[in-house]
Design a protein around this motif. Structure first.
Motif, PDB file in Angstrom:
ATOM      1  N   ARG A 117       0.842  -1.195   0.000  1.00 20.71           N
ATOM      2  CA  ARG A 117       0.000   0.000   0.000  1.00 20.71           C
ATOM      3  C   ARG A 117       0.873   1.240   0.000  1.00 20.71           C
ATOM      4  O   ARG A 117       1.846   1.339   0.758  1.00 20.71           O
ATOM      5  CB  ARG A 117      -0.900   0.043   1.249  1.00 20.71           C
ATOM      6  CG  ARG A 117      -1.758  -1.181   1.441  1.00 20.71           C
ATOM      7  CD  ARG A 117      -2.869  -1.278   0.407  1.00 20.71           C
ATOM      8  NE  ARG A 117      -3.870  -0.252   0.612  1.00 20.71           N
ATOM      9  CZ  ARG A 117      -4.674   0.211  -0.348  1.00 20.71           C
ATOM     10  NH1 ARG A 117      -4.552  -0.213  -1.583  1.00 20.71           N
ATOM     11  NH2 ARG A 117      -5.595   1.113  -0.087  1.00 20.71           N
ATOM     12  N   ALA A 118       0.539   2.200  -0.843  1.00 14.17           N
ATOM     13  CA  ALA A 118       1.200   3.500  -0.807  1.00 14.17           C
ATOM     14  C   ALA A 118       0.581   4.333   0.313  1.00 14.17           C
ATOM     15  O   ALA A 118      -0.540   4.073   0.762  1.00 14.17           O
ATOM     16  CB  ALA A 118       1.040   4.213  -2.140  1.00 14.17           C
ATOM     17  N   THR A 119       1.312   5.346   0.762  1.00 10.01           N
ATOM     18  CA  THR A 119       0.839   6.175   1.872  1.00 10.01           C
ATOM     19  C   THR A 119      -0.505   6.817   1.575  1.00 10.01           C
ATOM     20  O   THR A 119      -1.352   6.968   2.459  1.00 10.01           O
ATOM     21  CB  THR A 119       1.879   7.268   2.192  1.00 10.01           C
ATOM     22  OG1 THR A 119       3.124   6.629   2.465  1.00 10.01           O
ATOM     23  CG2 THR A 119       1.463   8.089   3.390  1.00 10.01           C
ATOM     24  N   PHE A 120      -0.727   7.191   0.316  1.00 12.38           N
ATOM     25  CA  PHE A 120      -1.969   7.873  -0.022  1.00 12.38           C
ATOM     26  C   PHE A 120      -3.140   6.899  -0.209  1.00 12.38           C
ATOM     27  O   PHE A 120      -4.283   7.322  -0.338  1.00 12.38           O
ATOM     28  CB  PHE A 120      -1.791   8.725  -1.284  1.00 12.38           C
ATOM     29  CG  PHE A 120      -1.444   7.938  -2.527  1.00 12.38           C
ATOM     30  CD1 PHE A 120      -2.448   7.367  -3.297  1.00 12.38           C
ATOM     31  CD2 PHE A 120      -0.130   7.782  -2.912  1.00 12.38           C
ATOM     32  CE1 PHE A 120      -2.138   6.647  -4.433  1.00 12.38           C
ATOM     33  CE2 PHE A 120       0.194   7.065  -4.059  1.00 12.38           C
ATOM     34  CZ  PHE A 120      -0.812   6.491  -4.827  1.00 12.38           C
ATOM     35  N   GLU A 121      -2.848   5.584  -0.234  1.00 12.60           N
ATOM     36  CA  GLU A 121      -3.901   4.590  -0.393  1.00 12.60           C
ATOM     37  C   GLU A 121      -4.333   4.126   0.994  1.00 12.60           C
ATOM     38  O   GLU A 121      -3.820   3.144   1.533  1.00 12.60           O
ATOM     39  CB  GLU A 121      -3.388   3.406  -1.224  1.00 12.60           C
ATOM     40  CG  GLU A 121      -3.029   3.808  -2.655  1.00 12.60           C
ATOM     41  CD  GLU A 121      -2.391   2.672  -3.425  1.00 12.60           C
ATOM     42  OE1 GLU A 121      -2.724   2.519  -4.610  1.00 12.60           O
ATOM     43  OE2 GLU A 121      -1.552   1.946  -2.862  1.00 12.60           O
ATOM     44  N   ALA A 122      -5.293   4.836   1.548  1.00 10.25           N
ATOM     45  CA  ALA A 122      -5.547   4.707   2.982  1.00 10.25           C
ATOM     46  C   ALA A 122      -6.551   3.620   3.341  1.00 10.25           C
ATOM     47  O   ALA A 122      -6.485   3.064   4.427  1.00 10.25           O
ATOM     48  CB  ALA A 122      -6.042   6.043   3.546  1.00 10.25           C
ATOM     49  N   ARG A 123      -7.470   3.313   2.456  1.00  8.84           N
ATOM     50  CA  ARG A 123      -8.588   2.463   2.865  1.00  8.84           C
ATOM     51  C   ARG A 123      -8.159   1.011   3.129  1.00  8.84           C
ATOM     52  O   ARG A 123      -7.400   0.424   2.373  1.00  8.84           O
ATOM     53  CB  ARG A 123      -9.684   2.488   1.805  1.00  8.84           C
ATOM     54  CG  ARG A 123     -11.011   1.902   2.301  1.00  8.84           C
ATOM     55  CD  ARG A 123     -12.062   1.919   1.195  1.00  8.84           C
ATOM     56  NE  ARG A 123     -12.430   3.267   0.801  1.00  8.84           N
ATOM     57  CZ  ARG A 123     -13.343   4.005   1.395  1.00  8.84           C
ATOM     58  NH1 ARG A 123     -13.965   3.540   2.458  1.00  8.84           N
ATOM     59  NH2 ARG A 123     -13.635   5.194   0.960  1.00  8.84           N
ATOM     60  N   PHE A 147      -7.896  -8.541   8.650  1.00 11.50           N
ATOM     61  CA  PHE A 147      -7.562  -7.192   8.184  1.00 11.50           C
ATOM     62  C   PHE A 147      -6.961  -7.286   6.788  1.00 11.50           C
ATOM     63  O   PHE A 147      -5.987  -8.024   6.579  1.00 11.50           O
ATOM     64  CB  PHE A 147      -6.572  -6.552   9.170  1.00 11.50           C
ATOM     65  CG  PHE A 147      -6.059  -5.197   8.783  1.00 11.50           C
ATOM     66  CD1 PHE A 147      -6.915  -4.212   8.307  1.00 11.50           C
ATOM     67  CD2 PHE A 147      -4.715  -4.880   8.925  1.00 11.50           C
ATOM     68  CE1 PHE A 147      -6.439  -2.960   7.964  1.00 11.50           C
ATOM     69  CE2 PHE A 147      -4.222  -3.634   8.596  1.00 11.50           C
ATOM     70  CZ  PHE A 147      -5.090  -2.661   8.114  1.00 11.50           C
ATOM     71  N   CYS A 148      -7.560  -6.579   5.850  1.00 16.16           N
ATOM     72  CA  CYS A 148      -7.055  -6.606   4.480  1.00 16.16           C
ATOM     73  C   CYS A 148      -7.062  -5.207   3.886  1.00 16.16           C
ATOM     74  O   CYS A 148      -7.700  -4.293   4.410  1.00 16.16           O
ATOM     75  CB  CYS A 148      -7.882  -7.548   3.598  1.00 16.16           C
ATOM     76  SG  CYS A 148      -9.575  -6.983   3.338  1.00 16.16           S
ATOM     77  N   SER A 149      -6.355  -5.048   2.770  1.00 17.81           N
ATOM     78  CA  SER A 149      -6.293  -3.756   2.091  1.00 17.81           C
ATOM     79  C   SER A 149      -7.512  -3.573   1.194  1.00 17.81           C
ATOM     80  O   SER A 149      -8.296  -4.502   0.966  1.00 17.81           O
ATOM     81  CB  SER A 149      -5.019  -3.672   1.255  1.00 17.81           C
ATOM     82  OG  SER A 149      -5.145  -4.482   0.102  1.00 17.81           O
ATOM     83  N   TYR A 150      -7.657  -2.387   0.633  1.00 14.13           N
ATOM     84  CA  TYR A 150      -8.761  -2.058  -0.267  1.00 14.13           C
ATOM     85  C   TYR A 150      -8.778  -2.992  -1.472  1.00 14.13           C
ATOM     86  O   TYR A 150      -9.829  -3.313  -2.006  1.00 14.13           O
ATOM     87  CB  TYR A 150      -8.613  -0.602  -0.726  1.00 14.13           C
ATOM     88  CG  TYR A 150      -9.678  -0.134  -1.683  1.00 14.13           C
ATOM     89  CD1 TYR A 150     -10.996   0.050  -1.245  1.00 14.13           C
ATOM     90  CD2 TYR A 150      -9.376   0.130  -3.016  1.00 14.13           C
ATOM     91  CE1 TYR A 150     -11.974   0.481  -2.122  1.00 14.13           C
ATOM     92  CE2 TYR A 150     -10.347   0.563  -3.894  1.00 14.13           C
ATOM     93  CZ  TYR A 150     -11.648   0.737  -3.445  1.00 14.13           C
ATOM     94  OH  TYR A 150     -12.618   1.172  -4.317  1.00 14.13           O
ATOM     95  N   SER A 151      -7.592  -3.440  -1.891  1.00 12.77           N
ATOM     96  CA  SER A 151      -7.501  -4.318  -3.060  1.00 12.77           C
ATOM     97  C   SER A 151      -7.461  -5.799  -2.684  1.00 12.77           C
ATOM     98  O   SER A 151      -7.209  -6.655  -3.528  1.00 12.77           O
ATOM     99  CB  SER A 151      -6.280  -3.954  -3.916  1.00 12.77           C
ATOM    100  OG  SER A 151      -5.144  -3.732  -3.117  1.00 12.77           O
ATOM    101  N   GLY A 152      -7.672  -6.103  -1.398  1.00  7.41           N
ATOM    102  CA  GLY A 152      -7.869  -7.486  -0.989  1.00  7.41           C
ATOM    103  C   GLY A 152      -6.654  -8.216  -0.448  1.00  7.41           C
ATOM    104  O   GLY A 152      -6.760  -9.376  -0.051  1.00  7.41           O
ATOM    105  N   GLU A 153      -5.472  -7.565  -0.393  1.00  7.58           N
ATOM    106  CA  GLU A 153      -4.292  -8.256   0.147  1.00  7.58           C
ATOM    107  C   GLU A 153      -4.395  -8.385   1.662  1.00  7.58           C
ATOM    108  O   GLU A 153      -4.835  -7.459   2.344  1.00  7.58           O
ATOM    109  CB  GLU A 153      -3.007  -7.505  -0.199  1.00  7.58           C
ATOM    110  CG  GLU A 153      -2.716  -7.375  -1.677  1.00  7.58           C
ATOM    111  CD  GLU A 153      -3.141  -6.041  -2.244  1.00  7.58           C
ATOM    112  OE1 GLU A 153      -2.780  -5.736  -3.395  1.00  7.58           O
ATOM    113  OE2 GLU A 153      -3.854  -5.299  -1.528  1.00  7.58           O
ATOM    114  N   ALA A 154      -3.961  -9.527   2.177  1.00  8.33           N
ATOM    115  CA  ALA A 154      -3.952  -9.748   3.624  1.00  8.33           C
ATOM    116  C   ALA A 154      -2.859  -8.892   4.261  1.00  8.33           C
ATOM    117  O   ALA A 154      -1.697  -8.981   3.878  1.00  8.33           O
ATOM    118  CB  ALA A 154      -3.719 -11.212   3.942  1.00  8.33           C
TER     119      ALA A 154
END
Length: 700
Positions: A117-123, A147-154
């Motif tokens: 995740r980049a810093t600006f990709e917060a969700r 807990f996962c990222s907006y794009s689905g990575e664990a």
């Protein structure tokens, strides 16, 4: 009137008893189906559960809820929201929906992501894990989540753990059906993590910068007495420790954590807590909670609980033993040999599968316990060596030899113990001894993986174990799936024989501490990954990437992100230690040397002023010794600062940076510590800037 233990146990947990009483029958059945079989949870069920959870939580004093998750920080995370919902007339109601139960939205960019995740990709998202029960702590309803990222990575430890449990369940059920056991529909891995820890006085702790910032002492001359008398292990509990353990048990029992055993450990001020085993993901959650509660209860007793793997030099560090097994929904422990293990085909298949899995993926097991703290402990005469091997004991080793050699197994191991005194009872001796030097030991009906450090999450080793064993079971299924029923027995025997022949090198029942074993392990081709920078590159070896991606445990990107995070954590840990040590030497140790030198000089001058020709040789010798040590410390301090700055400057390459900290900065710290500890041993306690080992280890 005080609650009884049965009344107290689980009183703050949204457990099966509460669910049965609070939920409509159909909703309860649907939720149980999800928990037991892993089926999808529908929103109407989630809404019903949310209402029941909120009612139960508020009845028990809760005002807030939180999605409780385990990011890649080695600690848990939580964001609290109140149940209040404004009604528009200046009033509020207590409300909680199914949507709020199943999904939360923390900021994913502020947690370690290893470049995912980049810093600006917060969700980021948290998702409710219904297989781990919610609980109340500090007037908040805690909901265990992934807990996962907006794009689905664990981005956590729970998600891959649950994936690994699913994979092992699938492959274990498949092989059981092939072997003729059609009744089993589901298996769970179970874990009971034993937890070692130290207790020190809080007032003394506050005077040690190294304990505050690093969790371990970076300086400290040995106390006159350590653990050499072997009188602390299982010794009588001191009143202050006993009171702490009593309160700790009660707090854990309220949260449904089955704390069972407590005792003094080998080192002074060291202790252990062991729970009853539980389903793996629940056991992982419980262990994270246990570590947190241990610290909170210690604080109430004006103590500090130290969970670092090596808080004190010269005495044992602390580990965590991961007792792992597999159980079916029919109540069978698949690693229970029974009375006749040589005839227990089902047991032998799973035993040999574990042996092959550990041999094939020994490097991953070593990676799963790698950390800066654990590097101080592994291989010392207090913990298993860094070489992964399996202890089976005499009986099972003989069983496997009989399979390998096609010979009859004659069980001569069960004997009755007669201790000699008539008043003492006779009992059947266990068919195998215990081996405290083995990293991966069979202990009756489970394997005990003993390489974990005390501060570690138990998620990582169980992810590796589950996945590796699932891979081997899948291979076994592929080999046996087309075998006719009448030929199955001989096919299984041939498979076991071949596997034992190929993987017996990992079995070692001897003393893992000897130099001879290190040489023998090298001849056998076993890994000896002594440090974290040695071990971590194996995490992204091709065979291991293939293992994890094949079974859907990690994507390639998730693997590389963890590799980056773990190496960053390693060198940042040592960087903090280096900076802390430099500050303690510069601001505390060297000034205390100067203070004592000045006192000695004043003493010598005062003596001379009274008797001109009196000897001041002792003062002069001590001044000379301390001055030399101060000069050495000053020189070594500058070396440490320079090497630390140089190592940090290479952080664009996390592996090279970690190796610089491991190979240079740690050596600088050891050199600096040697002079400081030598000086400490010469300076009166009242002039020292921090509490000594004597005080820290023997004040409670």
């Amino acid at each position: 009137m005080a609650q009884s233990i049965p009344e107290m146990y689980g009183s703050l947990v949204f457990n099966d008893k509460v669910m049965r009483s609070k939920l409509p029958k159909d909703m309860y059945k649907a939720l149980k189906k999800t928990i037991e079989n892993g089926t999808h949870l529908e929103l109407d069920v989630a809404n019903s559960v949310a209402v029941a959870m909120k009612e139960w939580a508020t009845e028990n004093g809760a005002t807030h809820y939180t999605h409780w998750f385990q990011p890649m920080t080695n600690v848990t995370a939580e964001k609290h929201d109140s149940f209040i919902s404004p009604t528009g007339d200046g009033q509020v109601i207590m409300d909680f929906s199914g949507k709020e139960l199943v999904k939360g939205e923390p900021d994913a960019s502020s947690f370690p992501s290893g470049g995912l995740r980049a810093t600006f990709e917060a969700r980021g998202y948290t998702a409710w894990d219904p297989t781990s029960p919610a609980f109340i702590k500090d007037k908040t309803l805690y909901i265990p989540t992934a807990f996962c990222s907006y794009s689905g990575e664990a981005l956590d430890k729970k998600t891959p753990l649950l994936r690994s449990m699913d994979v092992l369940n699938k492959e274990a059920v498949r092989i059981l059906h092939i072997l003729g056991n059609k009744e089993v529909r589901h298996i769970n891995t179970t874990v009971g993590p034993e937890q070692e820890y130290f207790l020190v006085d809080k007032d003394l702790y506050k005077k040690r910068k190294d304990l505050i910032f690093c969790g371990r002492t970076l300086l400290g001359a040995s106390a006159p007495k350590g653990q050499e008398m072997e009188d602390h292990y299982f010794g009588a509990l001191k009143p202050r420790v006993a009171a702490y353990m009593h309160d700790l048990d009660e707090e854990l029992w309220k949260l449904g954590i089955p704390a069972k055993t407590k005792h003094n450990e080998v080192a002074p001020a060291q202790h252990e807590l062991a729970p009853v085993f539980d389903t793996t993901n629940v056991a992982v959650d419980h262990n994270q909670l246990t570590m947190e509660i241990m610290k909170k209860v210690a604080d109430k007793h004006n103590m500090v609980c130290l969970l670092h793997e090596k808080p004190f030099e010269g005495i044992n560090g602390s580990g965590k033993h991961n007792n792992w097994s597999m159980s079916t929904d029919t109540g069978v422990n698949l690693l229970d040999p029974g009375k006749t293990p040589a005839e227990n085909t089902q047991f032998l298949v799973f035993l040999v599968a574990v042996i092959k899995a550990v041999d094939d993926y020994a490097d991953l097991l070593r990676v799963s316990v790698a950390s800066a703290g654990n590097d101080h402990r592994l291989g010392a005469n207090e913990a298993p060596p860094a070489i992964v091997s399996i202890f089976l004991g005499d009986e099972l080793t003989d069983v496997l030899k009989s399979i390998e050699n096609d010979t009859f197994f004659s069980n001569k191991h069960a004997v009755q113990m007669d201790i000699g005194a008539k008043v003492l009872p006779h009992f059947i001796k266990d068919t195998t001894d215990r081996n405290r030097t083995s990293p991966f030991a069979f202990t009756g009906n489970k394997f005990e993986f003993r390489m974990l450090g005390s501060a570690a999450s138990v998620a990582n080793p169980n992810i590796v174990l589950n996945t590796a064993v699932a891979e081997v079971l899948a291979e076994f299924s592929a080999a046996l799936k087309d075998v006719p029923e009448e030929e199955m027995e001989s096919a299984v025997h041939a498979l076991l024989k071949k596997t034992i022949e190929e993987h017996k090198r990992i079995i070692f029942n001897g003393n893992g501490y000897t130099d001879e074993w290190v040489e023998e392990a090298e001849k056998r081709g076993l890994y000896n990954l002594k440090t974290t920078p040695d071990a971590l590159p194996h995490f992204i070896a091709e065979k291991n990437i293939e293992l994890f991606t094949k079974h859907g445990i990690f994507t390639k990107e998730e693997l590389f992100s963890r590799y980056e995070i773990w190496l960053e954590n390693y060198y940042k840990t040592i960087n903090i230690e280096s900076n802390t040590l430099a500050e303690m030497i510069q601001k505390q140790v060297i000034p205390s040397v100067y203070t004592y030198v000045e006192k000695l000089a004043d003493t010598a001058a005062a003596k001379k002023s009274v008797v001109a020709d009196i000897s001041v040789a002792s003062e002069a010798a001590l001044i000379s010794k301390l001055s030399t040590l101060a000069d050495t410390m000053a020189k070594d301090l500058e070396t440490l600062k320079a090497d630390t700055a140089k190592a940090l400057a290479s952080s664009d390459d996390v592996l090279a940076c970690s190796k610089a900290y491991q190979g240079t900065v740690l050596e600088d710290m050891e050199a600096l510590r040697k002079s400081a500890d030598e000086a400490e041993a010469l300076i009166p306690d009242e002039l020292l800037p921090y509490p000594t080992y004597d005080e820290l280890l023997f004040s409670i």
